[in-house]
Design a protein around this motif. Structure first.
Motif, PDB file in Angstrom:
ATOM      1  N   UNK A  82      61.234   6.569  19.697  1.00 20.39           N
ATOM      2  CA  UNK A  82      62.323   7.526  19.466  1.00 20.39           C
ATOM      3  C   UNK A  82      63.502   7.254  20.403  1.00 20.39           C
ATOM      4  N   UNK A  83      63.187   6.870  21.653  1.00 22.14           N
ATOM      5  CA  UNK A  83      64.250   6.618  22.615  1.00 22.14           C
ATOM      6  C   UNK A  83      65.031   5.356  22.197  1.00 22.14           C
ATOM      7  N   UNK A  84      64.281   4.294  21.904  1.00 27.48           N
ATOM      8  CA  UNK A  84      64.862   2.973  21.607  1.00 27.48           C
ATOM      9  C   UNK A  84      65.609   2.965  20.275  1.00 27.48           C
ATOM     10  N   UNK A  85      64.991   3.503  19.234  1.00 26.25           N
ATOM     11  CA  UNK A  85      65.555   3.330  17.897  1.00 26.25           C
ATOM     12  C   UNK A  85      66.371   4.523  17.423  1.00 26.25           C
ATOM     13  N   UNK A  86      66.114   5.705  17.977  1.00 27.72           N
ATOM     14  CA  UNK A  86      66.784   6.905  17.461  1.00 27.72           C
ATOM     15  C   UNK A  86      67.619   7.637  18.503  1.00 27.72           C
ATOM     16  N   UNK A  87      67.631   7.161  19.714  1.00 26.25           N
ATOM     17  CA  UNK A  87      68.360   7.819  20.807  1.00 26.25           C
ATOM     18  C   UNK A  87      67.947   9.290  20.927  1.00 26.25           C
ATOM     19  N   UNK A  88      66.644   9.548  20.757  1.00 24.01           N
ATOM     20  CA  UNK A  88      66.123  10.920  20.857  1.00 24.01           C
ATOM     21  C   UNK A  88      65.093  10.971  21.977  1.00 24.01           C
ATOM     22  N   UNK A  89      65.200  12.024  22.805  1.00 23.43           N
ATOM     23  CA  UNK A  89      64.280  12.152  23.940  1.00 23.43           C
ATOM     24  C   UNK A  89      63.231  13.223  23.638  1.00 23.43           C
ATOM     25  N   UNK A  90      61.974  12.822  23.652  1.00 24.75           N
ATOM     26  CA  UNK A  90      60.873  13.780  23.472  1.00 24.75           C
ATOM     27  C   UNK A  90      59.872  13.594  24.606  1.00 24.75           C
ATOM     28  N   UNK A  91      59.246  14.698  25.025  1.00 17.73           N
ATOM     29  CA  UNK A  91      58.134  14.618  25.980  1.00 17.73           C
ATOM     30  C   UNK A  91      56.855  14.422  25.166  1.00 17.73           C
ATOM     31  N   UNK A  92      55.805  13.839  25.763  1.00 17.87           N
ATOM     32  CA  UNK A  92      54.570  13.626  25.001  1.00 17.87           C
ATOM     33  C   UNK A  92      54.029  14.898  24.349  1.00 17.87           C
ATOM     34  N   UNK A  93      54.225  16.055  24.989  1.00 21.80           N
ATOM     35  CA  UNK A  93      53.684  17.286  24.374  1.00 21.80           C
ATOM     36  C   UNK A  93      54.523  17.756  23.179  1.00 21.80           C
ATOM     37  N   UNK A  94      55.592  17.032  22.909  1.00 23.08           N
ATOM     38  CA  UNK A  94      56.392  17.331  21.704  1.00 23.08           C
ATOM     39  C   UNK A  94      56.030  16.408  20.551  1.00 23.08           C
ATOM     40  N   UNK A  95      54.952  15.625  20.731  1.00 25.02           N
ATOM     41  CA  UNK A  95      54.576  14.620  19.726  1.00 25.02           C
ATOM     42  C   UNK A  95      53.171  14.902  19.218  1.00 25.02           C
ATOM     43  N   UNK A  96      52.962  14.705  17.909  1.00 28.13           N
ATOM     44  CA  UNK A  96      51.608  14.786  17.353  1.00 28.13           C
ATOM     45  C   UNK A  96      51.384  13.611  16.401  1.00 28.13           C
ATOM     46  N   UNK A  97      50.176  13.065  16.439  1.00 32.41           N
ATOM     47  CA  UNK A  97      49.789  11.970  15.553  1.00 32.41           C
ATOM     48  C   UNK A  97      48.874  12.557  14.480  1.00 32.41           C
ATOM     49  N   UNK A  98      49.177  12.245  13.212  1.00 32.49           N
ATOM     50  CA  UNK A  98      48.417  12.832  12.109  1.00 32.49           C
ATOM     51  C   UNK A  98      47.938  11.751  11.148  1.00 32.49           C
ATOM     52  N   UNK A  99      47.232  12.210  10.121  1.00 28.47           N
ATOM     53  CA  UNK A  99      46.652  11.274   9.145  1.00 28.47           C
ATOM     54  C   UNK A  99      47.692  11.004   8.041  1.00 28.47           C
ATOM     55  N   UNK A 100      48.806  10.399   8.429  1.00 29.28           N
ATOM     56  CA  UNK A 100      49.919  10.159   7.506  1.00 29.28           C
ATOM     57  C   UNK A 100      51.046  11.151   7.745  1.00 29.28           C
ATOM     58  N   UNK A 101      52.244  10.737   7.313  1.00 29.29           N
ATOM     59  CA  UNK A 101      53.398  11.632   7.408  1.00 29.29           C
ATOM     60  C   UNK A 101      53.170  12.870   6.546  1.00 29.29           C
ATOM     61  N   UNK A 102      52.478  12.683   5.447  1.00 29.51           N
ATOM     62  CA  UNK A 102      52.189  13.784   4.529  1.00 29.51           C
ATOM     63  C   UNK A 102      51.389  14.880   5.239  1.00 29.51           C
ATOM     64  N   UNK A 103      50.408  14.447   6.016  1.00 27.57           N
ATOM     65  CA  UNK A 103      49.565  15.365   6.774  1.00 27.57           C
ATOM     66  C   UNK A 103      50.393  16.112   7.831  1.00 27.57           C
ATOM     67  N   UNK A 104      51.310  15.385   8.484  1.00 23.11           N
ATOM     68  CA  UNK A 104      52.154  16.027   9.502  1.00 23.11           C
ATOM     69  C   UNK A 104      52.999  17.117   8.840  1.00 23.11           C
ATOM     70  N   UNK A 105      53.551  16.828   7.656  1.00 24.88           N
ATOM     71  CA  UNK A 105      54.364  17.824   6.946  1.00 24.88           C
ATOM     72  C   UNK A 105      53.505  19.019   6.521  1.00 24.88           C
ATOM     73  N   UNK A 106      52.344  18.715   5.994  1.00 22.82           N
ATOM     74  CA  UNK A 106      51.422  19.779   5.564  1.00 22.82           C
ATOM     75  C   UNK A 106      51.102  20.702   6.748  1.00 22.82           C
ATOM     76  N   UNK A 107      50.756  20.100   7.876  1.00 20.09           N
ATOM     77  CA  UNK A 107      50.419  20.898   9.069  1.00 20.09           C
ATOM     78  C   UNK A 107      51.614  21.718   9.546  1.00 20.09           C
ATOM     79  N   UNK A 108      52.802  21.140   9.414  1.00 23.62           N
ATOM     80  CA  UNK A 108      54.008  21.869   9.825  1.00 23.62           C
ATOM     81  C   UNK A 108      54.147  23.142   9.005  1.00 23.62           C
ATOM     82  N   UNK A 109      54.008  23.027   7.676  1.00 26.58           N
ATOM     83  CA  UNK A 109      54.166  24.226   6.829  1.00 26.58           C
ATOM     84  C   UNK A 109      53.050  25.236   7.108  1.00 26.58           C
TER      85      UNK A 109
END
Ligand code: PMP
Ligand code: GLU
Length: 399
Positions: A82-109
């Protein structure tokens, strides 16, 4: 026993993209010479160095449960990306790894929505957005866009669609199904409206790397720290690294939302596969040449498919600036007669194409765009030519 399924299932449908893919695959397995433009996945193999990392993890016995939200080394690789390619700063606790982007979206809703909460979605949209919102008891609010405006939403319509119940607005650029890339100016116009409305912004960047324009990639979080603070960026390995079957996606955003998504994940799937997480570190931190090579090939295939489509009478196609989909307007074919019967819409058109011409093309209707078809150009030149030949043959038989 009369089996009663949950009421919430009544409002949702199986995925149109996945079901057409399954139909094309089943016909192929029976020996039919099906040509599929239905797949939402690159036809390239996963790069060697990524496969090697998975093999090494397996050999090292890295085969146990991990932390639900992902191993720390992978979270660091995502933070770096995110820092290198998107110029966005996130802390590790702001990140989650899921079983696909679809799963991340599902969990968000699941984490975000209560009954009646609204999520604003621009049409044409990826088939799964409205149904994922409904599965979380939310209500999709659709804003139409048009090919004439190159699928750019009108800020005035966004303002009208926002209400006290709006919990989120979804952005998806490059877009599935149109392949359109939202220009920075258009995004700024929408962002101005959103500055006056306190809700989550979701940026589904899954096709970020697959772009055929020279402008730098921009998402809504890049437009200012005020917006970045309330954006959930969703991404994954499926498209950029040709890893659809590995099932790994990730999201980064507000800490409280990520914690909520983690609770949903704790009580459902737990972690993404351990060895895939190791492979993901290799994908995000390794050489970029395989991605660039694939993008170059897709660029040439896009040109070939757009040219071929526009040469068919009654079909017109904008040049997609990203993803690997052409989204031609076939509205002129609807209402014409095939074997004496009028064609009623894109769903029927798609059925005739697969049943009588062995050509799989996804109808526009489930993407919220009747009168269109979605054709993936993540396939060989030879198949593109042959498939367009079949489409042309079909069109020549219409009266
Ligand atoms: N968003 C969009 C727009 C997509 O087309 C896809 C493709 N399936 C995804 C998210 C999710 O992909 P995956 O779950 O494979 O990461
Ligand atoms: N996103 C891809 C598509 O639209 C993959 C299938 C799916 O998950 O819907 O075809």
């Amino acid at each position: 026993m009369t089996l009663q399924l949950a009421r919430r299932l009544k409002a949702v449908k199986p995925s149109a993209t996945l079901s057409l893919n399954a139909k094309a695959r089943a016909l192929s397995a029976k020996g039919a010479d099906v040509l599929s433009f239905a797949a939402g996945e690159p036809d390239f193999d996963t790069p060697e160095h990524i496969k090697d990392a998975a093999k090494a993890a397996l050999d090292a016995g890295f085969t146990k449960y991990t932390a639900t939200g992902g191993i720390p080394e992978l979270k660091s690789a995502i933070v770096e990306k995110f820092k290198r390619e998107n110029r966005l700063a996130f802390a590790p606790e702001q990140v989650i790894v899921s079983v696909g982007g679809k799963h991340a979206l599902f969990n968000c809703f699941q984490a975000l929505l209560s009954p009646g909460d609204e999520v604003v979605i621009f049409a044409p949209y990826w088939v799964s957005y409205p149904d994922m919102v409904r599965l979380a008891d939310g209500e999709p609010v659709i804003i139409e866009t048009s090919a004439a405006d190159r699928w750019t939403p009108d800020p005035k319509e966004l303002r009208r669609a926002l209400s006290s119940r709006t919990r989120a607005v979804i952005f998806n650029s490059p877009s599935n199904p149109t392949g359109s890339v939202m220009p920075r100016k258009a995004l700024e116009g929408l962002a101005e409206v959103l500055r006056h409305h306190d809700c989550l912004l979701i940026s589904d960047d899954i096709y970020e790397r697959l772009r055929y324009v020279n402008e730098p990639f921009v998402n809504v979080a890049n437009l200012g720290p005020d917006l970045a603070a309330r954006t959930l960026v969703v991404n994954g390995l499926s498209k950029a690294y040709s890893m659809t079957g590995w099932r790994l996606g990730y999201a980064a955003g507000p800490k409280e939302l990520i914690a909520g998504m983690q609770t949903v994940q704790d009580q459902s799937t737990s972690n993404a596969a351990s060895i895939v997480q190791k492979a993901a570190i290799a994908a995000l931190s390794g050489p970029d040449e395989p991605v660039q090579k694939m993008v170059k090939a897709f660029h040439a295939r896009r040109d070939r498919m757009v040219k071929g489509l526009n040469a068919i009478p009654g079909v017109s196609c904008l040049e997609p600036d990203g993803a690997f989909y052409c989204f031609p307007d076939v509205g002129q074919l609807i209402g014409k007669r095939y074997q004496g019967q009028p064609i009623t819409g894109s769903v029927q058109l798609s059925e005739i194409l697969i049943d009588d011409f062995l050509l799989a093309a996804v109808p526009g209707e489930p993407f919220g765009a009747e009168g269109f078809l979605r054709l993936s150009f993540a396939t060989s030149d030879e198949k593109i030519d042959k498939g367009l030949g079949r489409l042309s043959d079909f069109v020549s038989k219409l009266q």
